[in-house]
Design an enzyme around this catalytic site. Structure first.
Site, PDB file in Angstrom:
ATOM      1  N   ARG A  91       0.830  -1.215   0.000  1.00  0.00           N
ATOM      2  CA  ARG A  91       0.000   0.000   0.000  1.00  0.00           C
ATOM      3  C   ARG A  91       0.863   1.263   0.000  1.00  0.00           C
ATOM      4  N   GLY A 131      10.140  13.668  -0.949  1.00  0.00           N
ATOM      5  CA  GLY A 131      11.064  14.104   0.101  1.00  0.00           C
ATOM      6  C   GLY A 131      10.591  15.346   0.812  1.00  0.00           C
ATOM      7  N   LEU A 132      10.025  15.141   2.002  1.00  0.00           N
ATOM      8  CA  LEU A 132       9.641  16.270   2.853  1.00  0.00           C
ATOM      9  C   LEU A 132      10.436  16.219   4.158  1.00  0.00           C
ATOM     10  N   THR A 133      10.430  15.055   4.825  1.00  0.00           N
ATOM     11  CA  THR A 133      11.062  14.916   6.147  1.00  0.00           C
ATOM     12  C   THR A 133      12.583  15.077   6.055  1.00  0.00           C
ATOM     13  N   ASN A 136      16.452  16.955  10.849  1.00  0.00           N
ATOM     14  CA  ASN A 136      16.085  17.814  11.985  1.00  0.00           C
ATOM     15  C   ASN A 136      14.641  18.286  11.968  1.00  0.00           C
ATOM     16  N   GLN A 281     -15.893 -17.269  26.187  1.00  0.00           N
ATOM     17  CA  GLN A 281     -16.382 -15.882  26.152  1.00  0.00           C
ATOM     18  C   GLN A 281     -15.256 -14.864  25.949  1.00  0.00           C
ATOM     19  N   LEU A 340      -3.990 -16.590  18.578  1.00  0.00           N
ATOM     20  CA  LEU A 340      -3.273 -17.725  17.991  1.00  0.00           C
ATOM     21  C   LEU A 340      -2.250 -18.331  18.958  1.00  0.00           C
ATOM     22  N   GLU A 365       3.306  10.039   7.793  1.00  0.00           N
ATOM     23  CA  GLU A 365       2.134  10.835   7.369  1.00  0.00           C
ATOM     24  C   GLU A 365       1.532  11.593   8.544  1.00  0.00           C
TER      25      GLU A 365
HETATM   26  P1  TGC Z   1       0.381  25.774   9.482  1.00  0.00           P
HETATM   27  O1  TGC Z   1       0.872  27.137   9.844  1.00  0.00           O
HETATM   28  O2  TGC Z   1      -0.772  25.181  10.215  1.00  0.00           O
HETATM   29  O3  TGC Z   1       0.068  25.725   7.902  1.00  0.00           O
HETATM   30  C1  TGC Z   1       0.959  26.178   6.919  1.00  0.00           C
HETATM   31  C2  TGC Z   1       0.161  26.334   5.639  1.00  0.00           C
HETATM   32  O4  TGC Z   1      -0.302  25.047   5.210  1.00  0.00           O
HETATM   33  C3  TGC Z   1      -1.745  25.006   5.232  1.00  0.00           C
HETATM   34  N1  TGC Z   1      -2.116  23.689   5.733  1.00  0.00           N
HETATM   35  C4  TGC Z   1      -2.616  22.756   4.937  1.00  0.00           C
HETATM   36  N2  TGC Z   1      -2.922  22.770   3.631  1.00  0.00           N
HETATM   37  C5  TGC Z   1      -3.418  21.660   3.095  1.00  0.00           C
HETATM   38  N3  TGC Z   1      -3.589  20.530   3.823  1.00  0.00           N
HETATM   39  C6  TGC Z   1      -3.272  20.468   5.129  1.00  0.00           C
HETATM   40  N4  TGC Z   1      -3.426  19.332   5.812  1.00  0.00           N
HETATM   41  C7  TGC Z   1      -2.769  21.612   5.743  1.00  0.00           C
HETATM   42  N5  TGC Z   1      -2.347  21.919   7.009  1.00  0.00           N
HETATM   43  C8  TGC Z   1      -1.955  23.191   6.974  1.00  0.00           C
HETATM   44  C9  TGC Z   1      -2.164  26.134   6.139  1.00  0.00           C
HETATM   45  O5  TGC Z   1      -3.457  26.574   5.826  1.00  0.00           O
HETATM   46  C10 TGC Z   1      -1.107  27.158   5.809  1.00  0.00           C
HETATM   47  O6  TGC Z   1      -1.413  27.716   4.556  1.00  0.00           O
HETATM   48  P2  TGC Z   1      -1.000  29.231   4.170  1.00  0.00           P
HETATM   49  O7  TGC Z   1      -1.501  29.405   2.783  1.00  0.00           O
HETATM   50  O8  TGC Z   1      -1.714  30.088   5.204  1.00  0.00           O
HETATM   51  O9  TGC Z   1       0.486  29.317   4.304  1.00  0.00           O
HETATM   52  O10 TGC Z   1       1.627  24.792   9.548  1.00  0.00           O
HETATM   53  P3  TGC Z   1       2.498  24.325  10.775  1.00  0.00           P
HETATM   54  O11 TGC Z   1       3.920  24.586  10.434  1.00  0.00           O
HETATM   55  O12 TGC Z   1       1.974  24.917  12.072  1.00  0.00           O
HETATM   56  O13 TGC Z   1       2.294  22.750  10.737  1.00  0.00           O
HETATM   57  C11 TGC Z   1       1.113  22.153  10.935  1.00  0.00           C
HETATM   58  C12 TGC Z   1       1.298  20.626  11.112  1.00  0.00           C
HETATM   59  C13 TGC Z   1       2.099  20.297  12.351  1.00  0.00           C
HETATM   60  C14 TGC Z   1      -0.091  20.060  11.249  1.00  0.00           C
HETATM   61  C15 TGC Z   1       1.999  20.060   9.882  1.00  0.00           C
HETATM   62  O14 TGC Z   1       3.272  20.506   9.760  1.00  0.00           O
HETATM   63  C16 TGC Z   1       2.013  18.551   9.864  1.00  0.00           C
HETATM   64  O15 TGC Z   1       1.056  17.947   9.372  1.00  0.00           O
HETATM   65  N6  TGC Z   1       3.099  17.884  10.348  1.00  0.00           N
HETATM   66  C17 TGC Z   1       3.264  16.430  10.194  1.00  0.00           C
HETATM   67  C18 TGC Z   1       4.312  16.181   9.137  1.00  0.00           C
HETATM   68  C19 TGC Z   1       3.990  14.990   8.293  1.00  0.00           C
HETATM   69  O16 TGC Z   1       2.900  14.472   8.259  1.00  0.00           O
HETATM   70  N7  TGC Z   1       4.989  14.557   7.534  1.00  0.00           N
HETATM   71  C20 TGC Z   1       4.750  13.478   6.595  1.00  0.00           C
HETATM   72  C21 TGC Z   1       5.916  13.320   5.663  1.00  0.00           C
HETATM   73  S1  TGC Z   1       5.577  12.344   4.242  1.00  0.00           S
HETATM   74  C22 TGC Z   1       5.396  10.781   4.804  1.00  0.00           C
HETATM   75  O17 TGC Z   1       5.406  10.497   5.951  1.00  0.00           O
HETATM   76  C23 TGC Z   1       5.218   9.754   3.763  1.00  0.00           C
HETATM   77  S2  TGC Z   1       5.023   8.140   4.347  1.00  0.00           S
HETATM   78  C24 TGC Z   1       4.932   7.378   2.883  1.00  0.00           C
HETATM   79  C25 TGC Z   1       4.418   6.014   2.870  1.00  0.00           C
HETATM   80  O18 TGC Z   1       3.167   5.814   2.819  1.00  0.00           O
HETATM   81  O19 TGC Z   1       5.265   5.102   2.792  1.00  0.00           O
HETATM   82  P1  FAD Z   2       9.586  13.643  15.486  1.00  0.00           P
HETATM   83  O1  FAD Z   2       8.912  14.747  14.770  1.00  0.00           O
HETATM   84  O2  FAD Z   2      10.962  13.882  16.017  1.00  0.00           O
HETATM   85  O3  FAD Z   2       8.632  13.182  16.681  1.00  0.00           O
HETATM   86  C1  FAD Z   2       9.122  12.344  17.728  1.00  0.00           C
HETATM   87  C2  FAD Z   2       7.982  12.235  18.768  1.00  0.00           C
HETATM   88  O4  FAD Z   2       7.675  13.546  19.277  1.00  0.00           O
HETATM   89  C3  FAD Z   2       6.688  11.682  18.177  1.00  0.00           C
HETATM   90  O5  FAD Z   2       6.063  10.837  19.114  1.00  0.00           O
HETATM   91  C4  FAD Z   2       5.840  12.931  17.947  1.00  0.00           C
HETATM   92  O6  FAD Z   2       4.432  12.655  18.011  1.00  0.00           O
HETATM   93  C5  FAD Z   2       6.272  13.785  19.137  1.00  0.00           C
HETATM   94  N1  FAD Z   2       6.062  15.220  18.866  1.00  0.00           N
HETATM   95  C6  FAD Z   2       6.659  15.985  17.898  1.00  0.00           C
HETATM   96  N2  FAD Z   2       6.178  17.232  17.958  1.00  0.00           N
HETATM   97  C7  FAD Z   2       5.256  17.277  18.944  1.00  0.00           C
HETATM   98  C8  FAD Z   2       4.374  18.262  19.473  1.00  0.00           C
HETATM   99  N3  FAD Z   2       4.349  19.524  18.959  1.00  0.00           N
HETATM  100  N4  FAD Z   2       3.582  17.950  20.495  1.00  0.00           N
HETATM  101  C9  FAD Z   2       3.555  16.672  21.002  1.00  0.00           C
HETATM  102  N5  FAD Z   2       4.359  15.678  20.549  1.00  0.00           N
HETATM  103  C10 FAD Z   2       5.182  15.979  19.527  1.00  0.00           C
HETATM  104  N6  FAD Z   2       8.772  11.204   5.130  1.00  0.00           N
HETATM  105  C11 FAD Z   2       8.777  11.704   3.850  1.00  0.00           C
HETATM  106  O7  FAD Z   2       8.925  12.905   3.653  1.00  0.00           O
HETATM  107  N7  FAD Z   2       8.618  10.881   2.787  1.00  0.00           N
HETATM  108  C12 FAD Z   2       8.469   9.538   2.919  1.00  0.00           C
HETATM  109  O8  FAD Z   2       8.315   8.816   1.932  1.00  0.00           O
HETATM  110  C13 FAD Z   2       8.489   8.978   4.238  1.00  0.00           C
HETATM  111  N8  FAD Z   2       8.393   7.638   4.422  1.00  0.00           N
HETATM  112  C14 FAD Z   2       8.564   7.103   5.673  1.00  0.00           C
HETATM  113  C15 FAD Z   2       8.678   5.727   5.831  1.00  0.00           C
HETATM  114  C16 FAD Z   2       8.902   5.173   7.089  1.00  0.00           C
HETATM  115  C17 FAD Z   2       9.054   3.693   7.234  1.00  0.00           C
HETATM  116  C18 FAD Z   2       8.964   6.023   8.221  1.00  0.00           C
HETATM  117  C19 FAD Z   2       9.176   5.452   9.597  1.00  0.00           C
HETATM  118  C20 FAD Z   2       8.867   7.378   8.068  1.00  0.00           C
HETATM  119  C21 FAD Z   2       8.682   7.947   6.801  1.00  0.00           C
HETATM  120  N9  FAD Z   2       8.655   9.343   6.600  1.00  0.00           N
HETATM  121  C22 FAD Z   2       8.640   9.872   5.337  1.00  0.00           C
HETATM  122  C23 FAD Z   2       8.915  10.242   7.729  1.00  0.00           C
HETATM  123  C24 FAD Z   2       7.714  10.437   8.654  1.00  0.00           C
HETATM  124  O9  FAD Z   2       6.759  11.250   8.081  1.00  0.00           O
HETATM  125  C25 FAD Z   2       8.259  11.000   9.973  1.00  0.00           C
HETATM  126  O10 FAD Z   2       8.959   9.959  10.623  1.00  0.00           O
HETATM  127  C26 FAD Z   2       7.153  11.561  10.855  1.00  0.00           C
HETATM  128  O11 FAD Z   2       6.552  12.692  10.276  1.00  0.00           O
HETATM  129  C27 FAD Z   2       7.649  11.906  12.252  1.00  0.00           C
HETATM  130  O12 FAD Z   2       8.829  12.646  12.197  1.00  0.00           O
HETATM  131  P2  FAD Z   2      10.095  12.207  13.083  1.00  0.00           P
HETATM  132  O13 FAD Z   2      10.360  10.768  12.816  1.00  0.00           O
HETATM  133  O14 FAD Z   2      11.184  13.173  12.807  1.00  0.00           O
HETATM  134  O15 FAD Z   2       9.613  12.318  14.576  1.00  0.00           O
END
Ligand code: TGC
Ligand code: FAD
Length: 386
Positions: A91, A131-133, A136, A281, A340, A365
């Site tokens: 997935r 590439g987002l993460t 640091n 149960q 199991l 995510e």
């Molecule tokens: P904040 O100030 O709230 O927002 C900045 C700008 O972004 C807009 N916005 C969004 N737009 C679309 N969708 C959303 N979900 C949005 N959330 C916020 C917001 O309106 C604003 O827009 P503008 O035009 O005013 O500039 O941003 P913040 O810096 O306070 O951060 C908010 C926070 C913490 C929720 C966000 O940074 C976050 O979601 N952090 C988590 C990071 C994350 O999910 N990383 C994932 C990396 S990719 C990955 O993990 C792939 S796994 C792949 C696999 O399936 O194998």
């Molecule tokens: P951190 O941000 O350092 O967080 C560590 C802990 O602190 C967590 O428990 C978190 O919940 C907590 N924490 C952080 N901030 C706060 C807060 N404000 N309040 C309370 N608690 C907080 N990223 C990509 O860009 N592209 C990819 O394709 C991708 N694939 C991935 C595949 C795998 C197998 C894994 C494990 C990760 C992948 N990621 C990818 C990265 C993923 O999105 C990050 O690992 C995730 O967003 C968390 O970031 P971090 O690992 O740096 O943890």
């Protein structure tokens, strides 16, 4: 896989049902027989992407003129669900390619970029990563340090991304970086560009059938035509996450159903104290809780899909569904393993593999905590991130 306690199939279109059935058959024939060995050997599945392309699982909602299947959001969700019943790694491969690579090219790219990349990504001839993460900056991508500098004829890219799904095998990477004005820009970086490397991350105990790695940029010259013209803020990458998180909220239901169905069958066949363990149960309580939680998750995902089809789903609704459904799935994987007994720890059964995979899914995510804070922010209007 047939668990459908509240007859959600009656809410689906004929097309949804056909898509679901064909992906289910693919998973039963191509994934389930080989996935344990791949996970054991910590290797991805050979030829997976062209196979996913052939069944229409890459960019299912991208219009057909760009190579996609032009399906609705419910079909996309069902595809993710069936694939994750096989393994979260499968997935992941499909959701990264669809939501994190094809979606931004389609939404923010130029016409030339769409024509150049989308058809090859849809067929699986080309593999993409996102590439987002950064080392640091995980939960707080707004702090990103990766930079592009305008050199007139091209940009120069420096920095590093980590934890990137499929980076070691990708032909292209969708990369997010900060420009000299502090704006966040997206671009396509191609394998082979000088100064671009993708070292693999080894020794994962989760998502072992998926390649994960880094993206390292050392003075990479990125042509101007590779920059997305229609995005210049964090809204860009976060919009991609909305799509991927939505897919995960469906996907994990597949993993949960796989665990539940295996546990139900085992509990009816395994006798202790002269009776099937399903007659006790305590075991019935577990099974009844599983099917209840799966049903609630299915209804949440289906409703979210209908909102998404109308373009009305909010990011906070998507966060709630991702968070709730991943928690549901990880709990069921862990509890069903216990049904199991000792057999639950061997690779002949899927629970340990799903449970270990879901440790990544609950982290990537957006972590479980971050999604809770997104809900908190949405209902109170107070940002508790900082
Ligand atoms: P904040 O100030 O709230 O927002 C900045 C700008 O972004 C807009 N916005 C969004 N737009 C679309 N969708 C959303 N979900 C949005 N959330 C916020 C917001 O309106 C604003 O827009 P503008 O035009 O005013 O500039 O941003 P913040 O810096 O306070 O951060 C908010 C926070 C913490 C929720 C966000 O940074 C976050 O979601 N952090 C988590 C990071 C994350 O999910 N990383 C994932 C990396 S990719 C990955 O993990 C792939 S796994 C792949 C696999 O399936 O194998
Ligand atoms: P951190 O941000 O350092 O967080 C560590 C802990 O602190 C967590 O428990 C978190 O919940 C907590 N924490 C952080 N901030 C706060 C807060 N404000 N309040 C309370 N608690 C907080 N990223 C990509 O860009 N592209 C990819 O394709 C991708 N694939 C991935 C595949 C795998 C197998 C894994 C494990 C990760 C992948 N990621 C990818 C990265 C993923 O999105 C990050 O690992 C995730 O967003 C968390 O970031 P971090 O690992 O740096 O943890």
């Amino acid at each position: 896989m047939a668990t459908d306690y509240f007859k959600i199939e009656e809410l689906l279109t004929e097309e949804n049902i056909l898509v679901q059935q064909s992906v289910r058959e693919f998973v039963n024939q191509e994934i389930k027989p080989v996935i344990d060995e791949a996970a054991h050997n910590h290797t991805d599945l050979p030829g997976l992407m062209p196979k996913l392309g052939a069944i229409g699982a890459l960019g299912p909602y991208i219009p057909e003129e760009y190579g996609g299947a032009g399906l609705d959001q419910i079909s996309y969700g069902l595809i993710m669900q069936e694939l994750e019943a096989g393994d979260s790694a499968v997935r992941s491969a499909a959701s990264v390619q669809s939501s994190l690579v094809m979606y931004p090219i389609y939404s923010f790219g130029s016409e030339e970029q769409k024509r150049k990349y989308l058809p090859k990504l849809a067929s699986g001839e080309m593999i993409g990563c996102f590439g987002l993460t950064e080392p640091n900056h995980g939960s707080n991508p707004s702090g990103m340090e990766t930079k592009i500098v305008d050199k007139g004829s091209h940009y120069v890219l420096n920095g590093a991304k980590m934890w990137i799904t499929n980076s070691p095998v990708a032909d292209i990477a969708v990369v997010w970086a900060r420009d000299e004005e502090g704006k966040i820009r997206g671009m396509v970086v191609e394998r082979g560009m000088k100064g671009f490397s993708t070292p693999e991350t080894h020794n994962k105990w989760s998502l072992r059938a998926s390649k994960t790695g880094e993206l390292v940029f050392e003075n990479v010259e990125v042509p101007k035509e590779n920059i997305f013209p229609h995005v210049n803020s964090l809204r860009g990458p976060l919009s991609c996450l909305n799509s991927a998180r939505y897919g995960i909220s469906w996907g994990v239901i597949g993993a949960a159903i796989d665990c539940y169905e295996v546990a139900l069958k085992y509990s009816l066949e395994r006798n202790q104290f002269g009776k099937p363990i399903a007659s006790f149960q305590l075991q019935q309580k577990k099974l009844a809780e599983f099917v209840t939680e799966i049903t609630k998750a299915q209804l949440l995902a289906w409703r979210l899909g209908t909102l998404k089809n109308q373009d009305k789903a909010t990011p906070a609704q998507i966060s709630m569904a991702k968070r709730n459904n991943v928690r549901m799935a990880i709990d069921i994987a862990r509890e069903s393993r216990q049904i199991l007994g000792g057999m639950g720890i061997v690779g002949d059964y899927p629970m340990m593999r799903h449970a270990a995979n879901l440790e990544s899914v609950i982290t990537y995510e957006g972590t479980h905590d971050i999604h809770l804070l997104i809900t908190g922010n949405d209902i109170t209007g107070i940002n508790a991130f900082e």
